[in-house]
Design a protein around this motif. Structure first.
Motif, PDB file in Angstrom:
ATOM      1  N   UNK A 120      19.933  63.287  31.226  1.00 47.61           N
ATOM      2  CA  UNK A 120      18.492  63.513  31.409  1.00 47.61           C
ATOM      3  C   UNK A 120      17.735  62.242  31.780  1.00 47.61           C
ATOM      4  N   UNK A 121      18.231  61.078  31.330  1.00 46.66           N
ATOM      5  CA  UNK A 121      17.574  59.822  31.717  1.00 46.66           C
ATOM      6  C   UNK A 121      17.649  59.614  33.223  1.00 46.66           C
ATOM      7  N   UNK A 122      18.799  59.911  33.807  1.00 50.16           N
ATOM      8  CA  UNK A 122      18.931  59.840  35.266  1.00 50.16           C
ATOM      9  C   UNK A 122      17.983  60.824  35.934  1.00 50.16           C
ATOM     10  N   UNK A 123      17.844  62.007  35.328  1.00 48.82           N
ATOM     11  CA  UNK A 123      16.920  62.993  35.872  1.00 48.82           C
ATOM     12  C   UNK A 123      15.487  62.498  35.892  1.00 48.82           C
ATOM     13  N   UNK A 124      15.071  61.805  34.847  1.00 50.69           N
ATOM     14  CA  UNK A 124      13.721  61.254  34.810  1.00 50.69           C
ATOM     15  C   UNK A 124      13.529  60.188  35.877  1.00 50.69           C
ATOM     16  N   UNK A 125      14.542  59.345  36.075  1.00 52.22           N
ATOM     17  CA  UNK A 125      14.460  58.320  37.126  1.00 52.22           C
ATOM     18  C   UNK A 125      14.449  58.960  38.511  1.00 52.22           C
ATOM     19  N   UNK A 126      15.208  60.056  38.671  1.00 53.70           N
ATOM     20  CA  UNK A 126      15.277  60.722  39.968  1.00 53.70           C
ATOM     21  C   UNK A 126      13.946  61.346  40.350  1.00 53.70           C
ATOM     22  N   UNK A 127      13.073  61.606  39.361  1.00 49.78           N
ATOM     23  CA  UNK A 127      11.784  62.224  39.653  1.00 49.78           C
ATOM     24  C   UNK A 127      10.778  61.241  40.240  1.00 49.78           C
ATOM     25  N   UNK A 128      11.022  59.949  40.063  1.00 53.37           N
ATOM     26  CA  UNK A 128      10.037  58.940  40.477  1.00 53.37           C
ATOM     27  C   UNK A 128       9.715  58.999  41.972  1.00 53.37           C
ATOM     28  N   UNK A 129      10.728  59.041  42.863  1.00 52.70           N
ATOM     29  CA  UNK A 129      10.387  59.031  44.297  1.00 52.70           C
ATOM     30  C   UNK A 129       9.991  60.375  44.883  1.00 52.70           C
ATOM     31  N   UNK A 130       9.930  61.427  44.080  1.00 52.38           N
ATOM     32  CA  UNK A 130       9.659  62.757  44.614  1.00 52.38           C
ATOM     33  C   UNK A 130       8.172  62.971  44.850  1.00 52.38           C
ATOM     34  N   UNK A 131       7.875  64.097  45.538  1.00 50.70           N
ATOM     35  CA  UNK A 131       6.488  64.450  45.830  1.00 50.70           C
ATOM     36  C   UNK A 131       5.709  64.605  44.539  1.00 50.70           C
ATOM     37  N   UNK A 188      21.080  71.295  38.903  1.00 54.92           N
ATOM     38  CA  UNK A 188      20.335  71.376  37.644  1.00 54.92           C
ATOM     39  C   UNK A 188      21.187  72.050  36.574  1.00 54.92           C
ATOM     40  N   UNK A 189      21.817  73.165  36.935  1.00 54.95           N
ATOM     41  CA  UNK A 189      22.701  73.844  35.980  1.00 54.95           C
ATOM     42  C   UNK A 189      23.832  72.925  35.536  1.00 54.95           C
ATOM     43  N   UNK A 190      24.401  72.187  36.468  1.00 54.36           N
ATOM     44  CA  UNK A 190      25.491  71.269  36.135  1.00 54.36           C
ATOM     45  C   UNK A 190      25.023  70.195  35.160  1.00 54.36           C
ATOM     46  N   UNK A 228      10.295  72.671  34.050  1.00 50.22           N
ATOM     47  CA  UNK A 228       9.779  71.327  33.805  1.00 50.22           C
ATOM     48  C   UNK A 228      10.639  70.668  32.739  1.00 50.22           C
ATOM     49  N   UNK A 229      10.700  69.336  32.823  1.00 51.49           N
ATOM     50  CA  UNK A 229      11.520  68.606  31.876  1.00 51.49           C
ATOM     51  C   UNK A 229      12.398  67.587  32.573  1.00 51.49           C
ATOM     52  N   UNK A 230      13.260  66.903  31.836  1.00 49.46           N
ATOM     53  CA  UNK A 230      14.044  65.805  32.411  1.00 49.46           C
ATOM     54  C   UNK A 230      15.109  66.245  33.406  1.00 49.46           C
ATOM     55  N   UNK A 231      15.467  67.524  33.445  1.00 48.48           N
ATOM     56  CA  UNK A 231      16.499  67.976  34.378  1.00 48.48           C
ATOM     57  C   UNK A 231      15.919  68.503  35.698  1.00 48.48           C
TER      58      UNK A 231
END
Length: 558
Positions: free
Chosen positions: A225-236, A176-178, A161-164
């Motif tokens: 990590x900011x991009x990661x947080x935005x990428x979570x928006x459309x997910x299940x 995620x590792x990258x 869990x977290x921004x990544x």
């Protein structure tokens, strides 16, 4: 500026860091590498300080900056030992220190290679990008070789869990590792730029340039990590019941008489525990306390008595299936083929008995089979605790149960990208992880494995059900959140409605390609440096000895 020119410009800095010339610097770099490994360890369960993961790549990049390949190997090894020795301590709980330390050193050798590669590429333009690719390349190698690899401790597995976390849905665990590594290397670049600004305090123009570079590196590092947080928006989302038709799933954790390697010496007691928990669940269903399950999941090793050969074991499982009136996925050890035994999941129907099966495709070397037994016995007689070698299955673990396709992976298989991807590609509408953690006691192994299952839920947009003999059993939503979980070494049963999803994430569609691309990114940087170095030596040999060399020769003759 070419790679060769850059290397020549930075040669004095590299030389100054060599241990023979600057022992203080060598010690400081070694301590920095060790500290980074310990910080990376703290990012993993059960410490769960996931934000510290970026400091692993950051510190190793700083430690290997401006050093030669050989010193880079040493620093990577130190970093790896400081990380893997505590991370894998659970491997030695019941078998002693030698197997634990041998595995830790083996895994640390891969980070030694990484340290050498980081040292080689540290002077390239955009080096933080290439360095992050090298982390993925190193994990790809470690997860495949030898004997199928051991991918435990990947940067991604610290990010349940977290921004990544959301990056898993777009490029799997490698992305995620990258992202974690890139954030860390960019922070390292910012530190180096600030150090240059400090050194250039008397030169206003150079100092301003260094400060701008530091600011850019920090902003870019925060952007990942900011991009990661935005990428979570459309997910299940975190709901188990949304995204498809639901099935009521029961998870049974029967527990074991005692922890340790000899847990299955009372294998009938283990089987009886799971039967009794299931019969008790049937009583609660009859009383209206819980819903009638459509299917029941038992863990790995819930029946170490072969039910195909032992009528009493078969009768016990039949009794449980008929009491609950639902098919049970039984984790069994069965005889064959030939001299082998098989770690097998059996769909046991209340009316027709045993049906479809899945045999574990990736048995664990040194735990479920011993390659080159006579060779490894030279180092430890513990290899003979594995009395019979397990057979590796060939079929993907997709099993039909109650009108759903269950994608089954067994124990450590959840750590391997391809094995989990195969069941989703095979049509699995939910993922099941059958596991037995009794041999690892009250250690960090169970929460570390649970974190992998949580990341897989996000990666493939599937609910994941974890069934363990002794814990931690869990039901995980497609966003990686844990809806229900058990404690260690207690009986537990829970029932949840789980949506059967058939949507595919970007990561599922791309398959292994993100890992291939990121590995080539890092490997290509190493290739550029090596080729440039070979060309530089060839040019030097055709131009004859340098002025310095002529001077040394003349002085020697005089």
């Amino acid at each position: 500026m070419t790679v060769t020119e850059s290397a020549e410009r930075d040669a004095p800095a590299a030389a100054s860091a060599e241990p023979g010339r600057r022992p203080g610097r060598w010690l400081a770099r070694t301590l920095l590498a060790a500290a980074g490994g310990l910080l990376l360890f703290l990012a993993f369960p059960a410490w769960d300080l996931s934000g510290l993961a970026v400091l692993g790549p950051a510190t190793l990049s700083l430690a290997t900056r401006g050093v030669r390949f050989r010193l880079g190997l040493w620093l990577g090894l130190v970093h790896g030992l400081a990380f893997f020795v505590p991370l894998l301590s659970w491997t030695g709980i019941y078998v002693g220190e030698f197997p634990w330390l041998a595995l830790s050193v083996t895994e640390a050798l891969y980070l030694a290679l990484l340290g050498g590669a980081l040292a080689l590429t540290a002077r390239l333009r955009a080096w933080p990008l290439w360095a992050a690719g090298l982390w993925v390349a190193d994990e790809a190698l470690r997860g495949r070789w030898p004997f199928g690899g051991f991918p435990w401790g990947r940067l991604a597995f610290s990010q349940a869990e977290g921004p990544f976390t959301a990056f898993a849905a777009y490029g799997g665990a490698p992305l995620v590792s990258f992202a974690v590594a890139l954030t860390g290397t960019l922070l390292a670049a910012a530190v180096l730029a600030l150090a240059r600004a400090w050194r250039d305090s008397s030169a206003a123009q150079r100092r301003a340039g260094s400060l701008r570079a530091a600011a850019l590196a920090v902003v870019t590092a925060l952007a990942v990590p900011a991009v990661g947080l935005l990428a979570a928006v459309p997910l299940a989302g975190g709901s188990l019941t949304e995204g498809g038709p639901t099935r009521t799933v029961a998870v049974v954790q029967g527990n074991v008489p005692r922890a340790g390697l000899d847990f299955n010496e009372q294998r009938r007691a283990v089987l009886d525990n799971h039967v009794q928990q299931t019969v008790d669940l049937a009583g609660r269903v009859a009383a209206g306390d819980v819903a009638q399950p459509d299917l029941v999941i038992w863990p790995e090793n819930s029946s170490d008595i072969d039910p195909y050969l032992n009528d009493d074991a078969a009768a016990a499982i039949d009794r449980a299936a008929r009491a609950i009136d639902a098919p049970i996925l039984v984790g069994a050890v069965v005889s064959g083929p030939g001299r082998f035994i098989s770690n097998t999941a059996i769909v046991w129907d209340p009316e027709t008995g045993p049906g479809d099966t899945y045999t574990k495709r990736h048995p664990v070397p040194m735990a479920e089979y011993v390659p080159y037994r006579s060779f490894f016995r030279f180092f430890s007689d513990k290899v003979d605790l594995v009395r019979a070698d397990f057979h590796a299955g060939a079929e993907v673990g997709t099993l039909e149960m109650a009108g759903s396709v269950v994608g089954d992976v067994i124990c450590f298989e959840v750590a391997y990208d391809g094995l989990v991807r195969d069941v989703v590609d095979g049509g699995a509408t939910m993922v099941v992880v059958q596991t037995n953690n009794a041999t690892f006691g009250f250690s960090d192994e169970s929460p570390q494995q649970l974190a992998m299952s949580r990341l897989r839920a996000v990666e493939f947009g599937r609910s994941v059900v974890v069934a363990s003999t002794s814990g931690i059993s869990a039901v995980i939503a497609p966003d990686g959140s844990v809806v229900r979980s058990s404690d260690l070494f207690v009986p537990a049963t829970f029932v949840e409605d789980v949506a059967q999803r058939d949507q595919t994430t970007v990561a599922a569609r791309l398959g292994a390609w993100p890992e291939v691309a990121l590995t080539l990114l890092g490997g290509g940087a190493v290739a550029v440096v090596v080729v440039a170095g070979v060309r530089g030596r060839r040019v030097g040999s055709t131009q004859g000895p340098s002025r310095v060399e002529l001077g040394r020769t003349t002085k020697g003759r005089a």
